[in-house]
Design an enzyme around this catalytic site. Structure first.
Site, short mmCIF file in Angstrom:
data_model
loop_
_atom_site.label_atom_id
_atom_site.label_comp_id
_atom_site.label_asym_id
_atom_site.label_seq_id
_atom_site.Cartn_x
_atom_site.Cartn_y
_atom_site.Cartn_z
N LYS A 37 -3.90 14.39 8.89
CA LYS A 37 -4.28 13.00 9.19
C LYS A 37 -3.26 12.41 10.17
O LYS A 37 -3.62 11.82 11.18
CB LYS A 37 -4.38 12.17 7.91
CG LYS A 37 -4.81 10.73 8.18
CD LYS A 37 -4.94 9.86 6.94
CE LYS A 37 -5.14 8.40 7.33
NZ LYS A 37 -5.04 7.45 6.23
N GLY A 84 0.02 4.26 -0.03
CA GLY A 84 -0.55 5.30 0.84
C GLY A 84 0.08 5.25 2.23
O GLY A 84 0.35 6.28 2.85
N ASN A 136 0.82 -1.21 0.00
CA ASN A 136 0.00 0.00 0.00
C ASN A 136 0.86 1.27 0.00
O ASN A 136 1.40 1.66 1.04
CB ASN A 136 -0.88 -0.07 1.25
CG ASN A 136 -1.85 1.08 1.36
OD1 ASN A 136 -1.63 2.13 0.79
ND2 ASN A 136 -2.92 0.86 2.10
N ASP A 160 -0.24 -3.53 10.23
CA ASP A 160 -1.53 -4.16 10.00
C ASP A 160 -2.59 -3.26 10.62
O ASP A 160 -2.50 -2.94 11.81
CB ASP A 160 -1.57 -5.57 10.60
CG ASP A 160 -2.76 -6.36 10.04
OD1 ASP A 160 -2.98 -6.29 8.81
OD2 ASP A 160 -3.46 -7.01 10.81
N GLY A 218 -8.18 3.73 0.97
CA GLY A 218 -9.03 2.80 1.71
C GLY A 218 -10.33 3.42 2.20
O GLY A 218 -11.11 3.99 1.43
N GLU A 273 -0.53 -13.08 6.08
CA GLU A 273 -1.25 -12.37 7.13
C GLU A 273 -2.19 -13.39 7.76
O GLU A 273 -3.26 -13.68 7.23
CB GLU A 273 -1.99 -11.16 6.55
CG GLU A 273 -1.01 -10.12 6.05
CD GLU A 273 -1.62 -8.75 5.77
OE1 GLU A 273 -2.79 -8.51 6.13
OE2 GLU A 273 -0.91 -7.94 5.18
#
Ligand code: ITT
Length: 186
Positions: free
Chosen positions: A162, A11, A9, A65, A141, A36
């Site tokens: 954020k 991001g 990811n 995670d 997401g 995972e």
């Protein structure tokens, strides 16, 4: 010092670059798939993933995670967040929440960091709520359907803002404390 961010990811990598560069850590994106394990515990996923990555001979890295836990859905999608995002998506979550008054939810982020032969595992949380519709184009997401302040979604605020309030930002602050205690960063 250089740390690899092991994720699919980009991001996440962008958020780590912003928050960890202040500590003098340089982040390098590495796509290295790891198992995972299916469990209700983010920390267990992280610890098992780290064992597997270390067994492959990789050191000095971060794994992450994360998940979105919705109160009215009894914590769903939680540890199934990646699957839910890929299948029903944000529209599907909003559909499940149609007519639901209690919109409380939280993001959780567990970071596992292997550094200098040592392991640090920390978890950060961010409380907020699920919006009535999607808004914004920043982030990734579930960001367009989650608001921490009841006014703007995470997809409507800049990455720095954020990081100041998010589950990942909170986890990074816990990680930074540990790294400082260990004398690994200034
Ligand atoms: P890796 O496991 O490869 O790191 P991933 O995107 O699958 O990447 P997770 O399993 O940790 O990462 O994330 C589960 C889901 O939750 C996934 O769909 C993410 O997009 C979403 N998610 C995680 N952190 C988020 C955040 O800060 N904002 C919005 N959605 C997030």
């Amino acid at each position: 010092m250089k740390l690899k961010v092991i994720t699919s990811n980009p991001g996440k990598v962008a958020e780590y670059r912003r928050s960890l560069s202040d500590l003098g850590l340089e982040m390098e994106h590495l796509r290295l798939p790891y198992d995972e394990v299916q469990t209700s515990d983010l920390e267990e996923v992280v610890n098992k993933g780290m064992d597997e990555i270390i067994a492959k001979g990789v050191r000095d890295f971060i794994v992450d995670d994360s998940g979105l836990f919705v109160d009215a859905l009894k914590g769903f999608p939680g540890v199934w967040s990646a699957y839910a995002q890929k299948t029903i998506g944000n529209g599907g979550i909003l559909k499940l929440m149609e007519g639901v008054e209690d919109r409380g939810a939280e993001f959780r982020c567990c970071i596992g960091c292997d550094i200098d032969g040592r392991r640090i595992v920390v978890t950060g949380v961010c409380r907020g709520s699920i919006t009535l519709s999607e808004a914004g184009s920043e982030g990734f997401g579930f960001d367009p359907i989650f608001t921490h302040d009841g006014r703007r979604t995470f997809a409507e605020i800049p990455i720095e803002e954020k990081n100041d309030v998010s589950h990942r930002g909170n986890a990074v602050r816990l990680l930074a404390e540990q790294l400082k205690k260990m004398g690994l960063v200034g």
